[in-house]
Design an enzyme around this catalytic site. Structure first.
Site, PDB file in Angstrom:
ATOM      1  N   GLY A 123       0.845  -1.185   0.000  1.00  0.00           N
ATOM      2  CA  GLY A 123       0.000   0.000   0.000  1.00  0.00           C
ATOM      3  C   GLY A 123       0.885   1.241   0.000  1.00  0.00           C
ATOM      4  O   GLY A 123       2.001   1.206   0.519  1.00  0.00           O
ATOM      5  N   LEU A 132       6.284   1.955   5.007  1.00  0.00           N
ATOM      6  CA  LEU A 132       7.390   2.324   4.117  1.00  0.00           C
ATOM      7  C   LEU A 132       8.032   3.648   4.536  1.00  0.00           C
ATOM      8  O   LEU A 132       9.202   3.881   4.254  1.00  0.00           O
ATOM      9  CB  LEU A 132       6.894   2.412   2.669  1.00  0.00           C
ATOM     10  CG  LEU A 132       6.405   1.098   2.052  1.00  0.00           C
ATOM     11  CD1 LEU A 132       5.841   1.354   0.652  1.00  0.00           C
ATOM     12  CD2 LEU A 132       7.502   0.053   2.013  1.00  0.00           C
ATOM     13  N   HIS A 182      -2.924   7.451   6.582  1.00  0.00           N
ATOM     14  CA  HIS A 182      -1.934   8.351   5.958  1.00  0.00           C
ATOM     15  C   HIS A 182      -2.616   9.574   5.350  1.00  0.00           C
ATOM     16  O   HIS A 182      -2.119  10.694   5.470  1.00  0.00           O
ATOM     17  CB  HIS A 182      -1.159   7.634   4.846  1.00  0.00           C
ATOM     18  CG  HIS A 182       0.057   6.921   5.311  1.00  0.00           C
ATOM     19  ND1 HIS A 182       1.109   7.541   5.948  1.00  0.00           N
ATOM     20  CD2 HIS A 182       0.396   5.607   5.223  1.00  0.00           C
ATOM     21  CE1 HIS A 182       2.043   6.656   6.240  1.00  0.00           C
ATOM     22  NE2 HIS A 182       1.635   5.469   5.812  1.00  0.00           N
TER      23      HIS A 182
END
Length: 195
Positions: free
Chosen positions: A71, A119, A164
């Protein structure tokens, strides 16, 4: 959100090649790391659905695959925009690619505590409580509205990427002790020039 099947060590974000042979040249964006203010502010709604947005979505998939993720949200490539891409097959099934523009969770049920990473926070993981099932209402890259239901890893990826878009990192779901430990380690890495 990184691919759970990889090691807890962060993949190099400078990787240029994607595991697939893309049909067109794709831009591989560097992944923005924790500490960048773009990660902590809500993204602007997507209002223009055009070829440029479709290109951005495809570049986001390429960037996500290069970083070995499942993702990726626009703020993670420095763009404060409410769009995310998800593919829990990590590129193995082209039909599993999901673009979420202006997504919102409209239903959630169950609870599962699983290890999660990001990430934008490479090398760090923690257990996060998320719904087992979620239904998301969103638009695709052409602006068409749809609803999609996800369970387990897909539900977790939806929640993680929508967080996010709202300026929330998975660290905010961890205990204060674990969060402070990670922040101190990142601060040390910054001082050493490794972050």
């Amino acid at each position: 959100m990184p691919d759970k099947s990889t090691s807890s060590e962060a993949p190099a974000t400078a990787a240029i090649e994607t595991p697939q042979a893309p049909s067109a040249a794709r831009k591989i964006y560097p992944i923005v790391k924790y500490g960048d203010p773009v990660l902590e502010k809500p993204g602007a709604p997507v209002k223009i659905f055009d070829a440029e947005l479709e290109q951005l979505a495809e570049d986001m998939f390429a960037s996500m695959y290069a970083a070995q993720g499942v993702g990726l949200a626009a703020p993670q490539i420095g763009k404060s925009l409410r769009i995310a891409v998800v593919d829990v097959t990590a590129g193995k099934n082209p039909e599993a690619k999901i673009v979420l523009a202006n997504p919102e969770i409209i239903h959630a049920e169950g609870e599962v505590r699983e290890e999660e990473g990001c990430l934008s926070v490479p090398g760090f993981r923690g257990y996060v409580l998320r719904p087992q099932f979620v239904t998301v209402k969103a638009q695709n890259a052409k602006g068409e509205e749809f609803e999609i239901r996800g369970e387990n890893l897909l539900a977790r990826a939806f929640c993680h990427e929508i967080d996010h878009l709202n300026g929330i990192l998975f660290l905010q779901h961890l205990s204060m002790l674990k969060r402070d430990l990670i922040r101190r380690r990142i601060k040390k890495l910054r001082k050493q020039g490794e972050w």
